[in-house]
Scaffold this motif. Structure first.
Motif, PDB file in Angstrom:
ATOM      1  N   GLY A 117       0.712  -1.423  -0.048  1.00 35.34           N
ATOM      2  CA  GLY A 117      -0.042   0.105  -0.044  1.00 35.34           C
ATOM      3  C   GLY A 117       0.933   1.383   0.096  1.00 35.34           C
ATOM      4  O   GLY A 117       0.431   2.265  -0.637  1.00 35.34           O
ATOM      5  N   PHE A 118       1.967   1.228   0.661  1.00 33.77           N
ATOM      6  CA  PHE A 118       2.839   2.319   0.634  1.00 33.77           C
ATOM      7  C   PHE A 118       3.526   2.676  -0.431  1.00 33.77           C
ATOM      8  O   PHE A 118       3.350   3.745  -1.105  1.00 33.77           O
ATOM      9  CB  PHE A 118       4.068   1.898   1.681  1.00 33.77           C
ATOM     10  N   TYR A 119       3.653   1.750  -1.427  1.00 36.38           N
ATOM     11  CA  TYR A 119       4.395   1.774  -2.726  1.00 36.38           C
ATOM     12  C   TYR A 119       3.342   2.347  -3.665  1.00 36.38           C
ATOM     13  O   TYR A 119       3.677   2.852  -4.567  1.00 36.38           O
ATOM     14  CB  TYR A 119       5.164   0.587  -3.129  1.00 36.38           C
ATOM     15  N   ALA A 120       2.115   1.746  -3.551  1.00 43.26           N
ATOM     16  CA  ALA A 120       1.129   1.881  -4.537  1.00 43.26           C
ATOM     17  C   ALA A 120       0.718   3.051  -4.490  1.00 43.26           C
ATOM     18  O   ALA A 120       0.516   3.855  -5.462  1.00 43.26           O
ATOM     19  CB  ALA A 120       0.025   0.968  -4.239  1.00 43.26           C
ATOM     20  N   ALA A 121       0.709   3.912  -3.174  1.00 42.27           N
ATOM     21  CA  ALA A 121       0.167   5.448  -3.214  1.00 42.27           C
ATOM     22  C   ALA A 121       1.461   5.971  -3.865  1.00 42.27           C
ATOM     23  O   ALA A 121       0.856   7.235  -4.293  1.00 42.27           O
ATOM     24  CB  ALA A 121       0.201   5.684  -1.887  1.00 42.27           C
ATOM     25  N   LEU A 122       2.626   5.692  -3.792  1.00 40.31           N
ATOM     26  CA  LEU A 122       3.776   6.587  -4.369  1.00 40.31           C
ATOM     27  C   LEU A 122       3.658   6.505  -5.917  1.00 40.31           C
ATOM     28  O   LEU A 122       3.867   7.261  -6.538  1.00 40.31           O
ATOM     29  CB  LEU A 122       5.186   6.075  -3.830  1.00 40.31           C
ATOM     30  N   ALA A 123       3.214   5.275  -6.426  1.00 40.26           N
ATOM     31  CA  ALA A 123       3.334   4.829  -7.792  1.00 40.26           C
ATOM     32  C   ALA A 123       2.126   5.812  -8.357  1.00 40.26           C
ATOM     33  O   ALA A 123       2.202   6.423  -9.382  1.00 40.26           O
ATOM     34  CB  ALA A 123       2.766   3.668  -8.142  1.00 40.26           C
ATOM     35  N   ASP A 124       0.953   5.753  -7.736  1.00 40.08           N
ATOM     36  CA  ASP A 124      -0.152   6.517  -7.907  1.00 40.08           C
ATOM     37  C   ASP A 124      -0.073   8.047  -8.164  1.00 40.08           C
ATOM     38  O   ASP A 124      -0.259   8.990  -8.907  1.00 40.08           O
ATOM     39  CB  ASP A 124      -1.453   6.411  -7.070  1.00 40.08           C
ATOM     40  N   ALA A 125       0.554   8.916  -7.065  1.00 39.13           N
ATOM     41  CA  ALA A 125       1.270  10.156  -7.020  1.00 39.13           C
ATOM     42  C   ALA A 125       1.968  10.497  -8.274  1.00 39.13           C
ATOM     43  O   ALA A 125       1.974  11.469  -8.940  1.00 39.13           O
ATOM     44  CB  ALA A 125       1.767  10.588  -5.530  1.00 39.13           C
TER      45      ALA A 125
END
Length: 271
Positions: A117-125
């Motif tokens: 979830g941490f990395y996915a939010a970074l990827a989205d941003a």
């Protein structure tokens, strides 16, 4: 925006920093194995120096805040929350830089059950900022040595984040991915990107083998690491890894959400 005081309080309350779950015995064992250049703890790094256990303790005391006393051989490790906050600030600076340039990025994790979830939010941003979030070698088979012997894994991407799966093991509704420290997934992904003629990532964001394997190959790499993982910190000390954030990488996945909000705000990437 989450204040530094609130972030520090959260780090301590969630045991991401302060007294963490990682034991001193576990960390010292990792330092001994690293000093012996055991590939299980090198996780893709080929150190330039001959690091002794004493030197590793001193490095980890400097970068994480663990005890520098080599006579302390039991109990729980400690991470200085101020060091974690400072590293998160440096982490956010690298995100801001790559976002401003709309540069391609690659994200991957060996801890999908905790950090996806941490990395996915970074990827989205980063994607919203115009960065190409790369997904090379999707579905590629990778043979990884585990404590059960050689096992075939498949490279997959979830919300732009690379991870590996063991075929036939996961069931619908289960959290995705296998835990691994191997650098083989990032090597496979980067080789596939190069073979396809690019683009290649200007920043690799990940943990364990992802950050060390990418850094060893000359790619800028940033990510978190626990006190029993000296390789990323050695890589940072030697210049092959850009930023390492000291924190416990095995707590509940939702405990990382405030860190996500903090670094995205600091990087001016909040959506």
């Amino acid at each position: 925006m989450l204040t530094i005081a609130a972030l520090r309080a959260h780090l301590l309350a969630a045991r991401l920093a302060g007294t963490v779950a990682t034991s001193r015995e576990e960390s010292l064992r990792s330092y001994r194995l690293f000093a012996a250049r055991d590939p299980r703890v090198l996780i893709g790094l080929d150190p330039e120096g001959a690091w002794s256990q004493r030197e590793l303790i001193e490095l980890m005391a400097d970068r994480c805040g663990v005890s520098a006393d080599s006579r302390r051989t039991s109990g729980q490790d400690v991470i200085d929350p101020q060091r974690t906050v400072a590293a998160l600030d440096a982490f956010a600076e690298r995100l801001a830089d790559v976002a401003q340039r709309a540069a391609p990025v690659l994200l991957g994790t060996g801890h999908p059950h905790r950090l996806l979830g941490f990395y996915a939010a970074l990827a989205d941003a980063l994607s919203a900022a115009g960065c190409a979030v790369l997904t090379p070698a999707q579905g590629r088979c990778i043979d990884i040595t585990t404590r059960f012997g050689l096992r075939t894994h498949n490279l997959d991407y979830v919300r732009g984040v690379a991870l590996v799966r063991v075929p036939g093991v996961e069931r619908p509704g289960c959290e995705p991915g296998a835990h691994t420290h191997s650098p083989l997934p990032v090597r496979t992904a980067l080789a596939a990107a190069a073979e396809a003629g690019g683009p290649l990532p200007e920043l690799v964001i990940g943990d364990h083998g992802w950050v060390c394997g990418a850094g060893q190959l000359g790619f800028e790499a940033i990510g978190p690491a626990d006190t029993n993982d000296p390789a990323p910190f050695v890589g940072q000390a030697e210049g092959s890894v850009s930023v390492v954030v000291p924190l416990d990488d095995g707590v509940r996945s939702d405990y990382y959400l405030p860190l996500t909000r903090y670094v995205l705000n600091r990087a001016c990437l909040s959506q």
